[in-house]
Structures are given as C-alpha cells and as structure tokens.
Design an enzyme around this catalytic site. Structure first.
Site, PDB file in Angstrom:
ATOM      1  CG  HIS A 276       5.937  12.026  -0.249  1.00 27.31           C
ATOM      2  ND1 HIS A 276       6.844  12.000   0.795  1.00 27.31           N
ATOM      3  CD2 HIS A 276       5.167  10.918  -0.073  1.00 27.31           C
ATOM      4  CE1 HIS A 276       6.636  10.934   1.545  1.00 27.31           C
ATOM      5  NE2 HIS A 276       5.612  10.266   1.049  1.00 27.31           N
TER       6      HIS A 276
ATOM      7  CG  HIS B 270       4.719   5.738  -1.397  1.00 34.29           C
ATOM      8  ND1 HIS B 270       5.764   5.098  -0.773  1.00 34.29           N
ATOM      9  CD2 HIS B 270       4.468   6.849  -0.668  1.00 34.29           C
ATOM     10  CE1 HIS B 270       6.123   5.784   0.303  1.00 34.29           C
ATOM     11  NE2 HIS B 270       5.350   6.858   0.397  1.00 34.29           N
TER      12      HIS B 270
ATOM     13  CG  ASP C  40       4.387   0.509  -3.408  1.00 29.72           C
ATOM     14  OD1 ASP C  40       4.711   1.719  -3.411  1.00 29.72           O
ATOM     15  OD2 ASP C  40       4.692  -0.246  -2.471  1.00 29.72           O
TER      16      ASP C  40
ATOM     17  N   GLY D 185       7.918   3.332   5.487  1.00 28.62           N
ATOM     18  CA  GLY D 185       7.439   2.259   6.344  1.00 28.62           C
ATOM     19  C   GLY D 185       6.893   2.783   7.657  1.00 28.62           C
TER      20      GLY D 185
ATOM     21  CG  HIS E 276       8.216   8.310   4.666  1.00 29.07           C
ATOM     22  ND1 HIS E 276       8.892   8.012   3.515  1.00 29.07           N
ATOM     23  CD2 HIS E 276       6.888   8.348   4.324  1.00 29.07           C
ATOM     24  CE1 HIS E 276       8.017   7.868   2.523  1.00 29.07           C
ATOM     25  NE2 HIS E 276       6.802   8.062   2.992  1.00 29.07           N
TER      26      HIS E 276
ATOM     27  CD  GLU F 108       3.142   9.222   7.148  1.00 29.92           C
ATOM     28  OE1 GLU F 108       4.131   8.461   7.153  1.00 29.92           O
ATOM     29  OE2 GLU F 108       2.194   9.089   6.344  1.00 29.92           O
TER      30      GLU F 108
ATOM     31  CG  HIS G 236       4.343  12.412   5.505  1.00 28.64           C
ATOM     32  ND1 HIS G 236       3.093  12.484   4.953  1.00 28.64           N
ATOM     33  CD2 HIS G 236       4.923  11.287   4.985  1.00 28.64           C
ATOM     34  CE1 HIS G 236       2.911  11.458   4.127  1.00 28.64           C
ATOM     35  NE2 HIS G 236       4.013  10.715   4.122  1.00 28.64           N
TER      36      HIS G 236
ATOM     37  CG  ASP H 112       1.734   9.438   1.150  1.00 26.42           C
ATOM     38  OD1 ASP H 112       2.816   8.973   0.758  1.00 26.42           O
ATOM     39  OD2 ASP H 112       1.342   9.332   2.328  1.00 26.42           O
ATOM     40  CG  ASP H 113       0.586   5.732  -0.378  1.00 26.21           C
ATOM     41  OD1 ASP H 113       1.329   4.925  -0.948  1.00 26.21           O
ATOM     42  OD2 ASP H 113       0.938   6.408   0.611  1.00 26.21           O
TER      43      ASP H 113
HETATM   44  O1  LIG Z   1       2.657   7.481   4.116  1.00 26.11           O
HETATM   45  C1  LIG Z   1       3.478   6.546   4.196  1.00 26.11           C
HETATM   46  N1  LIG Z   1       4.305   6.453   5.272  1.00 26.11           N
HETATM   47  C2  LIG Z   1       5.208   5.458   5.405  1.00 26.11           C
HETATM   48  N2  LIG Z   1       5.349   4.482   4.506  1.00 26.11           N
HETATM   49  C3  LIG Z   1       4.543   4.509   3.428  1.00 26.11           C
HETATM   50  C4  LIG Z   1       3.609   5.519   3.225  1.00 26.11           C
HETATM   51  N3  LIG Z   1       2.980   5.275   2.053  1.00 26.11           N
HETATM   52  C5  LIG Z   1       3.510   4.147   1.554  1.00 26.11           C
HETATM   53  N4  LIG Z   1       4.443   3.677   2.377  1.00 26.11           N
HETATM   54  C6  LIG Z   1       5.228   2.446   2.248  1.00 26.11           C
HETATM   55  C7  LIG Z   1       4.417   1.296   1.681  1.00 26.11           C
HETATM   56  C8  LIG Z   1       4.995   1.045   0.347  1.00 26.11           C
HETATM   57  O2  LIG Z   1       4.968  -0.320  -0.016  1.00 26.11           O
HETATM   58  C9  LIG Z   1       6.426   1.529   0.512  1.00 26.11           C
HETATM   59  C10 LIG Z   1       7.200   1.824  -0.734  1.00 26.11           C
HETATM   60  O3  LIG Z   1       6.516   2.625  -1.617  1.00 26.11           O
HETATM   61  O4  LIG Z   1       6.283   2.679   1.317  1.00 26.11           O
END
Ligand SMILES: O=c1[nH]cnc2c1ncn2[C@H]1C[C@H](O)[C@@H](CO)O1
Length: 368
Positions: free
Chosen positions: A21, A23, A25, A190, A219, A222, A243, A301-302
């Site tokens: 998991h 992303h 971007d 999202g 998702h 979360e 999550h 995640d990010d």
């Molecule tokens: O943790 C998250 N929860 C819900 N959406 C998320 C999370 N991290 C990133 N995103 C969204 C923003 C990104 O632009 C999109 C695609 O990767 O997914």
C-alpha cells in the site's frame, strides 16, 4: 537528505520486504518535483528542497481532508508531462529497492495525472494529449525499466477516486487492458470522510472487476466507520482492506474478517499524521490486530507527504508496539500471500522470503 533506514543494511528489519500500500503520487521525490518544475517553467512558492518540503509534508497530526490538500502543492508539476510521469515510476522502484523491498504494489489514479479524455481536467491544467490510458502506459514503462535496473518486482493498482464516480468504469477497463502489463488490481481511494456510501459508479466498476477477475482492494475504515469496511467487503467484494483501523469498533465484523483471513494494509506513520488513529502509538489498533493473529502488512502510504521511509513504519512498530523480528517475518510472509500476483509468481516470492529469513519449516510463521 539521507534518512535513517533508507539504506537496507541499516534498516530496523534488514531483510527482504513486501509493500502493498503506497501511492505513486504520494511517493515522488522533492528533487524531481523541483527539477520538472524548472524544466517546464512552472513557478513554485519555494525553490529549495528544504523550503518546498515544508509546504508538502505534515509534521503534526491533522485530518484526512487536510492531508489530501497537500497534493495540490505538486501534482500540477507532474501531471500531463510524459517524461515526468515515467520518471517518477522509475525512481519509485529505485527507492523501494534501496529500502530492501523485493516486491511492491504501487497505486495511483491515472485520471489525476492526465490532461486529456478526463472530465474535469485536474490541477487547472490546459488540455493536452496525455490520456489516462497514456498515463498507465508511461507508468508501466517506468516501473518495468526500474525493475530491470534495480532487480525487484513492481506491479501497479489503479485507483478510483471516491469523489469521482464517473471515472471508475474507465479504471476497471484499464485494469482489464493492462492486466498482462503490470496492472494487478483496482482500488478506491480519496476522502472517505466526505461520503461514506460508495456511489453507483464505483459499485458498477467493482461488479465488472468481479466479473472480469480483476483483484480488488478498497480504502475503508481509515478515518471512516466500520460500516465503510462492511460495504467494501459485502458490496464491493474487496479482497484486501486499505488501512481498516476502525474495523475493531464493530466486533462482529472484526471477528468475521479475522475468520476470513482478510488482509489489512496497515500504514502506522500515515495513520498518526492523517488523524486516522490515536497519535499515541502504544494505543494503536495494530497492537490488537497483532494479538489476534490478523493478516496485515506494514506500508508507507505517502512517504513524500509524511517525510518518511518504510523503515520508519518498522521502527515505530518495534519501538512502541513491541514488534519482533519474528513478527516482521510473519507479516511479510502474509503480505506476499495476500499479494495480487498470479499463483506461480506468488510462490516464487514466498520462496525468496523463506530463503531471506533462513526458514526451514516454510509454513510455521504465517497464517492462512
Ligand atoms: O491515505 C489515503 N487515503 C485516501 N486516499 C489517499 C490516501 N493517500 C493518497 N490518497 C489519494 C490521493 C492520491 O492522489 C490518490 C491516488 O494515489 O489517492
């Protein structure tokens, strides 16, 4: 800016890892954003890595909505630029290889990186010729060149976005078209806090995914209530939950998912900074999941927005939750078993982990 644990030899868990998991971007290098902005003549509010880092990253817990607003700082730089899209995918594989990840499933929304055949066009871009389909091709090329250069395996998951149900049928069609070219599943990402029930657009896409044997993750739970997790499982037929921390608030559902051996893609550092969980890691729901023998993985995640590395997620679970080397091995084996790879490739991945972990009895540590 070398971060602790970006080097696999010095990691908290210095063995082969699987990440399910993350992303694409949310994992772009700051340096890349600055370089691409310069090449494209896009003015940014800060022009050093340090200063731009302040704008893109979170230091204190906030809300999921506020966290998602961070993407506004940089997505317009990468979106619609073919070289940049391929580059972020290639560099992503390099980063993961350095972290000791041997198999990764990386997710993104092709629509959010496109500037053509998408309604509306995101990030105030002018219309161009980068369609969602082209985005998938570019990411596939970047990942595949990265795999060859850095010796690990990378697959992708295409995201539907909760606020854009009209994009979801495209997503499942792209999953079908590129299923033999590295795309392994569909996701729904999202802002779960804005709308809880999946729109018909998402439901139809997931029904088509089931019909076409496209793997499914969602998702859910979360920041949202357990009802979102129930919907993900019962309506969208999710095979994994992104999550899922709040599942524990519905004991019947939690028990049912434990019995089903549902896989939860856990992201500890993320869960603190998005306000998804109590910021005190010693009270984190992962502790309960572990005690109950649940099937879960550890993920970043990010990492761009959390200014984190995969090692930090291992570090906090070791330091505040008492995770041991044996538990790290167990959860990585569970991640491999719950990956969306075809049977033979999954077996090969598992054997690679067993070898890395020096395991004699290959079935003793994992559930399922
Ligand atoms: O943790 C998250 N929860 C819900 N959406 C998320 C999370 N991290 C990133 N995103 C969204 C923003 C990104 O632009 C999109 C695609 O990767 O997914």
């Amino acid at each position: 800016m070398a971060k602790r644990g970006t080097d696999k030899q010095h990691a908290t868990f210095a063995k082969d890892k699987v990440e399910l998991h993350v992303h694409l971007d949310g994992a772009i290098r700051l340096k890349t954003i600055l370089e691409v902005a310069k090449r494209r003549g896009i003015a940014l509010p800060a022009d050093t890595e340090e200063a731009f880092c302040q704008l893109c990253t979170l230091k204190e817990p906030t809300t999921l909505t506020d966290f998602l607003s961070k993407f506004n700082q940089f997505m317009h730089v990468i979106a619609g630029d073919k070289k940049a899209i391929k580059r972020i995918a290639y560099e992503f594989v390099e980063t993961k290889a350095k972290e000791g990840v041997v198999y990764v499933e990386v997710r993104y929304s092709p629509h959010l990186l496109a500037n053509c055949n998408v309604e509306p066009i995101s990030w105030n871009q002018r219309e161009g010729d980068v369609t969602p389909d082209k985005v998938v091709q570019l990411v596939n090329q970047g990942l595949s060149e990265g795999e060859k250069a850095f010796g690990i395996k990378a697959r992708s998951i295409l995201c539907c976005m909760r606020h854009m149900p009209n994009w979801s049928m495209d997503i499942v069609e792209l999953c079908k078209k590129y299923r033999n070219d590295g795309v392994v599943a569909i996701d729904l990402a999202g802002d779960e806090s804005l709308n809880c029930e999946a729109f018909p657009g998402h439901r139809k896409a997931y029904e088509e995914a089931v019909r076409s044997c496209i793997h499914r993750t969602v998702h859910a739970g979360e920041v949202g209530p357990p009802s979102v997790v129930r919907e993900a499982v019962e309506v969208l037929k999710a095979e994994r939950i992104g999550h899922g921390y709040h599942t524990v608030e519905d004991l019947d559902l939690y028990k049912q998912l434990l019995e089903q051996n549902m896989h939860f893609e856990m992201c500890p550092v993320s869960s603190k900074l998005t306000g998804a969980c109590n910021p005190d890691f010693t009270k984190h729901p992962i502790i309960r999941f572990r005690e109950d023998g649940a099937n879960f993985s550890l993920n970043t995640d990010d990492p761009l927005i959390f200014n984190s590395t995969l090692d930090m997620d291992y570090q906090v679970t070791k330091q505040y939750m008492g995770f041991t080397e044996k538990e790290f091995m167990r959860l990585n084996i569970n991640a491999a078993k719950s990956s969306f790879l075809p049977h033979k490739e999954k077996k090969d991945l598992l054997n690679r982990l067993y070898e890395s972990y020096g395991m004699v009895d290959k079935s003793s540590l994992a559930t399922g």
